[in-house]
Motif scaffolding. Structure first.
Motif, PDB file in Angstrom:
ATOM      1  N   VAL A 152       7.098  -0.097  -6.307  1.00 11.43           N
ATOM      2  CA  VAL A 152       5.744  -0.293  -6.815  1.00 11.43           C
ATOM      3  C   VAL A 152       5.035  -1.174  -5.793  1.00 11.43           C
ATOM      4  N   CYS A 153       4.035  -0.644  -5.130  1.00 11.87           N
ATOM      5  CA  CYS A 153       3.374  -1.364  -4.029  1.00 11.87           C
ATOM      6  C   CYS A 153       2.072  -1.996  -4.507  1.00 11.87           C
TER       7      CYS A 153
ATOM      8  N   LEU B 125       7.259   7.675   2.672  1.00  9.60           N
ATOM      9  CA  LEU B 125       7.233   9.081   3.063  1.00  9.60           C
ATOM     10  C   LEU B 125       5.785   9.553   3.132  1.00  9.60           C
ATOM     11  N   THR B 126       5.398  10.076   4.297  1.00 12.97           N
ATOM     12  CA  THR B 126       4.051  10.603   4.482  1.00 12.97           C
ATOM     13  C   THR B 126       4.160  12.038   4.981  1.00 12.97           C
ATOM     14  N   ALA B 127       3.109  12.806   4.778  1.00 12.89           N
ATOM     15  CA  ALA B 127       3.108  14.199   5.232  1.00 12.89           C
ATOM     16  C   ALA B 127       2.959  14.238   6.745  1.00 12.89           C
ATOM     17  N   GLY B 128       3.914  14.859   7.411  1.00 17.21           N
ATOM     18  CA  GLY B 128       3.852  15.016   8.859  1.00 17.21           C
ATOM     19  C   GLY B 128       2.945  16.179   9.233  1.00 17.21           C
TER      20      GLY B 128
ATOM     21  N   ASP C  75       0.836  -1.202   0.000  1.00 18.50           N
ATOM     22  CA  ASP C  75       0.000   0.000   0.000  1.00 18.50           C
ATOM     23  C   ASP C  75       0.868   1.249   0.000  1.00 18.50           C
ATOM     24  N   ASP C  76       0.764   2.036  -1.064  1.00 16.81           N
ATOM     25  CA  ASP C  76       1.492   3.304  -1.101  1.00 16.81           C
ATOM     26  C   ASP C  76       0.526   4.487  -1.176  1.00 16.81           C
ATOM     27  N   SER C  77      -0.710   4.283  -0.741  1.00 15.87           N
ATOM     28  CA  SER C  77      -1.708   5.344  -0.819  1.00 15.87           C
ATOM     29  C   SER C  77      -1.397   6.515   0.125  1.00 15.87           C
ATOM     30  N   ALA C  78      -0.666   6.278   1.199  1.00 18.29           N
ATOM     31  CA  ALA C  78      -0.329   7.346   2.152  1.00 18.29           C
ATOM     32  C   ALA C  78       0.879   8.162   1.701  1.00 18.29           C
ATOM     33  N   GLY C  79       1.636   7.663   0.727  1.00 18.99           N
ATOM     34  CA  GLY C  79       2.814   8.376   0.247  1.00 18.99           C
ATOM     35  C   GLY C  79       3.750   7.436  -0.476  1.00 18.99           C
ATOM     36  N   PRO C  80       4.725   7.988  -1.211  1.00 23.19           N
ATOM     37  CA  PRO C  80       5.638   7.150  -1.995  1.00 23.19           C
ATOM     38  C   PRO C  80       6.507   6.261  -1.110  1.00 23.19           C
ATOM     39  N   VAL C  81       6.881   5.102  -1.654  1.00 32.01           N
ATOM     40  CA  VAL C  81       7.711   4.128  -0.946  1.00 32.01           C
ATOM     41  C   VAL C  81       9.009   3.965  -1.727  1.00 32.01           C
ATOM     42  N   PHE C  82      10.121   3.864  -1.001  1.00 31.50           N
ATOM     43  CA  PHE C  82      11.442   3.719  -1.613  1.00 31.50           C
ATOM     44  C   PHE C  82      12.206   2.578  -0.955  1.00 31.50           C
ATOM     45  N   VAL C  83      13.114   1.969  -1.720  1.00 30.12           N
ATOM     46  CA  VAL C  83      14.074   1.009  -1.169  1.00 30.12           C
ATOM     47  C   VAL C  83      15.406   1.742  -1.115  1.00 30.12           C
TER      48      VAL C  83
ATOM     49  N   THR D   2       7.676  12.727   6.353  1.00 33.40           N
ATOM     50  CA  THR D   2       8.113  11.972   7.517  1.00 33.40           C
ATOM     51  C   THR D   2       8.305  10.524   7.096  1.00 33.40           C
ATOM     52  N   PRO D   3       9.486   9.935   7.371  1.00 45.18           N
ATOM     53  CA  PRO D   3       9.695   8.543   6.961  1.00 45.18           C
ATOM     54  C   PRO D   3       8.998   7.560   7.891  1.00 45.18           C
ATOM     55  N   GLY D   4       8.396   6.562   7.289  1.00 44.47           N
ATOM     56  CA  GLY D   4       7.825   5.438   8.030  1.00 44.47           C
ATOM     57  C   GLY D   4       8.508   4.175   7.546  1.00 44.47           C
TER      58      GLY D   4
END
Length: 136
Positions: A80-81, A113-116, A53-61, A122-124
């Motif tokens: 790609v989630c 990364l999500t908006a703080g 799930d990347d709906s809250a923000g982009p995901v990176f490795v 903000t990294p999760g």
């Protein structure tokens, strides 16, 4: 007859629920046991990941390579989630001093990364893997 009907219904229910369980799945990350160091000091590391799930923000490795007392970030790949197992490859030119063929340690992280509260990213941390690798 009722037993067969109950077993058949149970089997159909299991088949129907399986895609939902997979879709929710678990975020996962691995590091291949090898990497490369080219003559121009380009380091390449790789592995696999799965995110759902990347709906809250982009995901990176992201990946960090350690060898001796040297440590450096090696690239970052946009994930790609979609719940499928995928390959990641991170590359970076690292000089002064350059990495050498031999044993090293890689720490890879799947980060979203999500908006703080302040609006800043903000990294999760979704998954983390640390592994020894052989650089060639």
């Amino acid at each position: 007859m009722r037993v067969r009907t109950a077993l058949a219904a149970g089997a159909l229910l299991a088949v129907a629920v399986a895609p939902l369980a997979h879709a929710r799945g678990v975020d996962d990350l691995s590091v291949h046991g090898y990497g490369t160091v080219a003559e121009d000091s380009t380091v390449t590391l790789s592995g696999t990941y799965r995110c759902t799930d990347d709906s809250a923000g982009p995901v990176f490795v992201s990946s960090t390579l350690r060898q001796g007392n040297r440590s450096a970030g090696i690239g970052g790949t946009r994930a790609v989630c979609d719940g499928h197992l995928r390959e990641w490859v991170n590359t970076s030119v690292v000089k002064d001093p350059a990495y050498q063929p031999g044993v090293a340690r890689v720490e890879a992280t799947l980060v979203q990364l999500t908006a703080g509260e302040t609006g800043l990213p903000t990294p999760g941390f979704l998954a983390r893997e640390e592994s020894d690798v052989e650089l060639y």
